[in-house]
Design a protein around this motif. Structure first.
Motif, PDB file in Angstrom:
ATOM      1  N   LYS A   1     -29.096   1.270  -1.855  1.00 37.13           N
ATOM      2  CA  LYS A   1     -29.157   1.010  -3.291  1.00 37.13           C
ATOM      3  C   LYS A   1     -27.955   1.517  -4.073  1.00 37.13           C
ATOM      4  N   ARG A   2     -27.194   2.447  -3.503  1.00 33.23           N
ATOM      5  CA  ARG A   2     -26.091   3.014  -4.272  1.00 33.23           C
ATOM      6  C   ARG A   2     -24.790   2.906  -3.489  1.00 33.23           C
ATOM      7  N   PRO A   3     -23.815   2.163  -4.008  1.00 31.05           N
ATOM      8  CA  PRO A   3     -22.507   2.131  -3.328  1.00 31.05           C
ATOM      9  C   PRO A   3     -21.765   3.438  -3.539  1.00 31.05           C
ATOM     10  N   LEU A   4     -21.105   3.907  -2.496  1.00 30.87           N
ATOM     11  CA  LEU A   4     -20.353   5.153  -2.554  1.00 30.87           C
ATOM     12  C   LEU A   4     -18.866   4.878  -2.365  1.00 30.87           C
ATOM     13  N   THR A   5     -18.052   5.706  -3.012  1.00 30.92           N
ATOM     14  CA  THR A   5     -16.606   5.580  -2.836  1.00 30.92           C
ATOM     15  C   THR A   5     -16.195   6.222  -1.507  1.00 30.92           C
ATOM     16  N   ILE A   6     -14.958   5.971  -1.110  1.00 29.90           N
ATOM     17  CA  ILE A   6     -14.438   6.557   0.127  1.00 29.90           C
ATOM     18  C   ILE A   6     -14.474   8.083   0.050  1.00 29.90           C
ATOM     19  N   ASP A   7     -14.054   8.642  -1.118  1.00 31.45           N
ATOM     20  CA  ASP A   7     -14.049  10.095  -1.270  1.00 31.45           C
ATOM     21  C   ASP A   7     -15.455  10.665  -1.198  1.00 31.45           C
ATOM     22  N   GLN A   8     -16.424   9.961  -1.781  1.00 29.31           N
ATOM     23  CA  GLN A   8     -17.800  10.443  -1.722  1.00 29.31           C
ATOM     24  C   GLN A   8     -18.329  10.443  -0.289  1.00 29.31           C
ATOM     25  N   LYS A   9     -18.007   9.399   0.465  1.00 30.59           N
ATOM     26  CA  LYS A   9     -18.417   9.367   1.876  1.00 30.59           C
ATOM     27  C   LYS A   9     -17.773  10.512   2.651  1.00 30.59           C
ATOM     28  N   ARG A  10     -16.502  10.760   2.424  1.00 30.34           N
ATOM     29  CA  ARG A  10     -15.799  11.846   3.114  1.00 30.34           C
ATOM     30  C   ARG A  10     -16.446  13.192   2.792  1.00 30.34           C
ATOM     31  N   ASP A  11     -16.779  13.393   1.507  1.00 34.92           N
ATOM     32  CA  ASP A  11     -17.383  14.662   1.109  1.00 34.92           C
ATOM     33  C   ASP A  11     -18.757  14.856   1.747  1.00 34.92           C
ATOM     34  N   LEU A  12     -19.562  13.802   1.844  1.00 30.21           N
ATOM     35  CA  LEU A  12     -20.884  13.914   2.446  1.00 30.21           C
ATOM     36  C   LEU A  12     -20.786  14.202   3.944  1.00 30.21           C
ATOM     37  N   CYS A  13     -19.797  13.582   4.577  1.00 27.61           N
ATOM     38  CA  CYS A  13     -19.582  13.873   6.001  1.00 27.61           C
ATOM     39  C   CYS A  13     -19.170  15.339   6.192  1.00 27.61           C
ATOM     40  N   ARG A  14     -18.311  15.850   5.333  1.00 30.19           N
ATOM     41  CA  ARG A  14     -17.890  17.243   5.426  1.00 30.19           C
ATOM     42  C   ARG A  14     -19.056  18.188   5.129  1.00 30.19           C
TER      43      ARG A  14
ATOM     44  N   GLN B   1       0.002  11.695   7.855  1.00 28.26           N
ATOM     45  CA  GLN B   1      -0.143  10.260   8.096  1.00 28.26           C
ATOM     46  C   GLN B   1      -1.029   9.619   7.028  1.00 28.26           C
ATOM     47  N   GLU B   2      -2.095  10.309   6.646  1.00 26.46           N
ATOM     48  CA  GLU B   2      -3.008   9.790   5.632  1.00 26.46           C
ATOM     49  C   GLU B   2      -2.303   9.623   4.284  1.00 26.46           C
ATOM     50  N   ALA B   3      -1.436  10.593   3.931  1.00 28.25           N
ATOM     51  CA  ALA B   3      -0.697  10.510   2.667  1.00 28.25           C
ATOM     52  C   ALA B   3       0.303   9.359   2.662  1.00 28.25           C
ATOM     53  N   LEU B   4       0.933   9.123   3.817  1.00 23.29           N
ATOM     54  CA  LEU B   4       1.959   8.074   3.901  1.00 23.29           C
ATOM     55  C   LEU B   4       1.343   6.678   3.933  1.00 23.29           C
ATOM     56  N   THR B   5       0.236   6.535   4.638  1.00 26.81           N
ATOM     57  CA  THR B   5      -0.339   5.191   4.862  1.00 26.81           C
ATOM     58  C   THR B   5      -1.542   4.907   3.985  1.00 26.81           C
ATOM     59  N   GLN B   6      -1.954   5.902   3.190  1.00 30.39           N
ATOM     60  CA  GLN B   6      -3.173   5.756   2.392  1.00 30.39           C
ATOM     61  C   GLN B   6      -4.357   5.376   3.288  1.00 30.39           C
ATOM     62  N   GLU B   7      -4.403   6.001   4.438  1.00 30.27           N
ATOM     63  CA  GLU B   7      -5.425   5.698   5.437  1.00 30.27           C
ATOM     64  C   GLU B   7      -6.791   6.179   4.945  1.00 30.27           C
ATOM     65  N   GLU B   8      -7.810   5.353   5.063  1.00 27.97           N
ATOM     66  CA  GLU B   8      -9.152   5.698   4.637  1.00 27.97           C
ATOM     67  C   GLU B   8      -9.973   6.097   5.857  1.00 27.97           C
ATOM     68  N   SER B   9      -9.695   7.295   6.380  1.00 26.38           N
ATOM     69  CA  SER B   9     -10.352   7.748   7.598  1.00 26.38           C
ATOM     70  C   SER B   9     -10.708   9.223   7.478  1.00 26.38           C
ATOM     71  N   LEU B  10     -11.570   9.663   8.374  1.00 25.18           N
ATOM     72  CA  LEU B  10     -11.999  11.051   8.423  1.00 25.18           C
ATOM     73  C   LEU B  10     -11.577  11.644   9.764  1.00 25.18           C
TER      74      LEU B  10
ATOM     75  N   ASP C   1     -13.600   5.591  10.597  1.00 21.30           N
ATOM     76  CA  ASP C   1     -13.277   4.647   9.526  1.00 21.30           C
ATOM     77  C   ASP C   1     -14.302   4.814   8.412  1.00 21.30           C
ATOM     78  N   LEU C   2     -13.840   5.272   7.259  1.00 22.96           N
ATOM     79  CA  LEU C   2     -14.760   5.556   6.161  1.00 22.96           C
ATOM     80  C   LEU C   2     -15.321   4.298   5.496  1.00 22.96           C
ATOM     81  N   LYS C   3     -14.917   3.126   5.940  1.00 25.11           N
ATOM     82  CA  LYS C   3     -15.499   1.890   5.429  1.00 25.11           C
ATOM     83  C   LYS C   3     -16.831   1.565   6.089  1.00 25.11           C
ATOM     84  N   LEU C   4     -17.127   2.314   7.164  1.00 28.97           N
ATOM     85  CA  LEU C   4     -18.401   2.111   7.857  1.00 28.97           C
ATOM     86  C   LEU C   4     -19.551   2.569   6.970  1.00 28.97           C
TER      87      LEU C   4
END
Length: 628
Positions: A527-540, A470-479, A488-491
């Motif tokens: 102070k530092r904005p993070l990308t979606i992938d960076q947030k996902r990696d930190l959560c993992r 589903q993530e590949a098809l919809t480009q969903e930004e979630s964990l 929602d990784l935008k949080l």
């Protein structure tokens, strides 16, 4: 301040990356020109421009009297002095202003060297020829002949290549190689001086005003040819000028010596004219190769030189000149920069080609116009090379770079997908499987619970698969978490970390979580904005560290999880007071943590504390790195 500096350096580096191919081209062309590698092509360009000039009028002030093959057959060769003197005496009857004898002394059959030309009725307006550039076998001049009535007729050939040479310049004067104190003028200068002084007594030969080593008649200064890119390494110490050939199919009146002897000429053709007498038999005087006009003989070369000087003085006809080397290389650099600019500013092949075509027309047309209007010979060919290559090479470089960049992006995306899939499986189904295997080895798991756990594991794996699809098809930004929860990784990061912490501690496959005393605090990251992938990696990372506590922290009673920031760093810490992990090769989780630390520009460590306990820590700078 530091961040702005890095951003400025990054922008500058990107700009120079695009300009680099053009700058390399400019440097190589300038280097090639300095070594003379472009000389033949530049001279060919000059020849092309000169050949395509508008037709000019005939110059009637100059008359050529040729001793042709027919006359040579009648008189013999070398030419008997008596016949030559008779020809000169007949010419004097027509009252020319000056006569130039373009015949060397060894081409005259003398009865007695002491009486050479002694029978001439008048020789005040006669100028004879000599050669001085060759220091061997110089031909003795007739004794008693005034030095100011002798002119050199040496020619200089440009070696275009090994098989071909052309005349494009002429020498006006030089010091005698055998006597450095004696300065000799060319036959052309002698003829011009005699003719102009007869027209106006003020038009005498003087040194130049702008260039002290140049020659000048009145206000007309003859521009010396100086060593430059088109004549790199060529010795131009003696005054030389570029030949500005008169563009006409028959630029001068040509008479034969037999016509003069027979009196078949109009006296007005010769009166007050410059008459040049010379041998035109090609067997004796070979044809001189000239690329700007049809091949000719040395007699014509002298006439063209005389014509261009007197025409410049009396008619303001243009003399050919060049810029100084500094201006020439500035000109080349400017066109190269324009090529880089065209490539940088235009988008699309058609627009780029159109802009480059317009620039080429302006370059060639402008250079041709300046040659016609001002007599200025510009380095057209080097400018054309840098202009076009500065457009083409960056385009090729851009294509290759973008292709490699796209390929690298695809590979990076594939690698990231693999890593995310592994992390999702590693922190979910694989952790469940590891716990199941551990309990199975200890015979602590009833069969009914085993089957229930396997069913849950099957459902979990399928759930992970559906989530990734589903993530590949919809480009969903979630964990996706093990419980089926989607974050929602935008949080903000601290909210995501707390949700991961809470969800992981609720896992039933790690029973000791229920007995741990826990504390948790995640400070907001501002102070530092993070990308979606960076947030996902930190959560993992947090999920992996907590799972390791669940698997390895035996006898642990306390768990402390924090995320704090100092002035320059943000630090994630997971500490338990259990016995710790036995020393072994780093697992996949540790390898991924180290990769994450590298990508963030930070540092990672997992170490045993004293007297017991395990610390897992990941720290990264609060300022985004310039290369990210």
């Amino acid at each position: 301040m530091q961040r702005n500096l890095w951003n400025s350096l990054k922008a500058t580096a990107l700009l120079w990356r695009w300009a680099l191919p053009g700058m390399v081209v400019i440097g190589l062309v300038i280097a090639a020109r300095l070594t003379g590698s472009l000389q033949s092509l530049e001279l060919l360009t000059l020849d092309t421009f000169l050949r395509h000039r508008p037709t000019e009028s005939k110059d009637d002030r100059i008359v050529l009297v040729g001793i042709d093959a027919t006359a040579i057959q009648q008189t013999g060769y070398p030419i008997p002095e008596r016949d030559l003197v008779d020809l000169l005496n007949r010419l004097q009857t027509y009252k020319p202003t000056v006569i130039g004898l373009h015949i060397l002394q060894n081409q005259i059959a003398k009865l007695d060297n002491a009486t050479l030309f002694a029978t001439l009725k008048q020789r005040q307006n006669l100028i004879i020829s000599e050669t001085v550039l060759s220091t061997t076998d110089q031909i003795p001049l007739p004794p008693g002949f005034p030095a100011n009535k002798i002119g050199l007729i040496d020619l200089i050939l440009d070696g275009d290549n090994r098989e071909d040479s052309h005349v494009r310049r002429t020498i006006l004067g030089t010091f005698d190689p055998l006597n450095a104190e004696v300065y000799k003028l060319s036959l052309t200068i002698r003829l011009v001086e005699a003719y102009l002084s007869a027209q106006d007594k003020s038009l005498t030969l003087k040194n130049g005003l702008r260039d002290k080593e140049a020659m000048r008649f009145g206000s007309t200064e003859l521009p010396r040819l100086k060593p430059s890119g088109a004549y790199a390494g060529v010795k131009t110490g003696s005054p030389q000028i570029l030949l500005n050939f008169r563009q006409h199919h028959q630029p001068f009146r040509v008479l034969s010596s037999n016509e003069i002897r027979a009196g078949k000429v109009d006296p007005n053709w010769l009166r007050d004219r410059i008459v040049i007498v010379g041998i035109t038999d090609p067997k004796i005087r070979p044809i001189i190769p000239t690329a700007a006009i049809a091949p000719t003989n040395s007699l014509d070369i002298q006439a063209h030189t005389v014509s261009q000087i007197i025409s410049a003085v009396l008619d303001k006809r243009l003399l050919l000149t060049t810029w100084t080397e500094g201006w020439e290389y500035g000109w080349i650099l400017g066109w190269g920069v324009l090529g880089v600019y065209i490539d940088r500013r235009t988008r699309g092949l058609i627009r780029t080609l159109f802009a480059a075509g317009i620039a080429n027309l302006l370059l060639v047309g402008g250079s041709y116009a300046l040659l016609l209007l001002q007599g200025l010979w510009l380095p057209v060919l080097p400018a054309l090379i840098v202009l076009n290559l500065s457009v083409v090479l960056p385009a090729v470089y851009s294509y290759v770079y973008e292709h490699e960049k796209t390929l690298k992006t695809r590979l990076d995306e594939r690698q990231r997908t693999i890593e995310q899939t592994f992390n999702t499986l590693h922190n979910g189904p694989l952790q469940t499987l590891a716990s199941l295997l551990r309990q199975g080895r200890d015979n602590k798991l009833p069969q009914e619970q085993l089957f229930l756990t396997l069913e849950n594991l099957n459902a979990e794996i399928r759930g992970v698969g559906e989530h990734l699809k589903q993530e590949a098809l919809t480009q969903e930004e979630s964990l996706h978490l093990r419980s089926g929860l989607k974050l929602d990784l935008k949080l903000p990061l601290h909210e995501l970390l707390y949700e991961v912490y809470t969800n992981t501690l609720e896992r039933s496959d790690f029973s000791q979580f229920a007995t741990l005393k826990t504390s948790c605090y995640f400070e907001p990251l501002e102070k530092r904005p993070l990308t979606i992938d960076q947030k996902r990696d930190l959560c993992r990372f947090i999920e992996e560290a907590l799972c390791n506590v669940g698997k390895h922290a035996e006898d642990a009673t306390h768990l402390d999880v924090t995320g704090t920031q100092s002035q320059k760093w943000y630090c994630l810490r997971v500490f338990d007071n259990g016995k710790g992990i036995a020393t072994a090769a780093p697992g996949e989780g540790t390898k991924h943590a180290r990769k994450l630390a590298f990508r963030l520009g930070g540092k990672f460590k997992r170490e045993t504390s004293s007297p017991q306990g395990t610390l897992c820590e990941l720290a990264f700078p609060l300022t985004k790195l310039w290369f990210q």
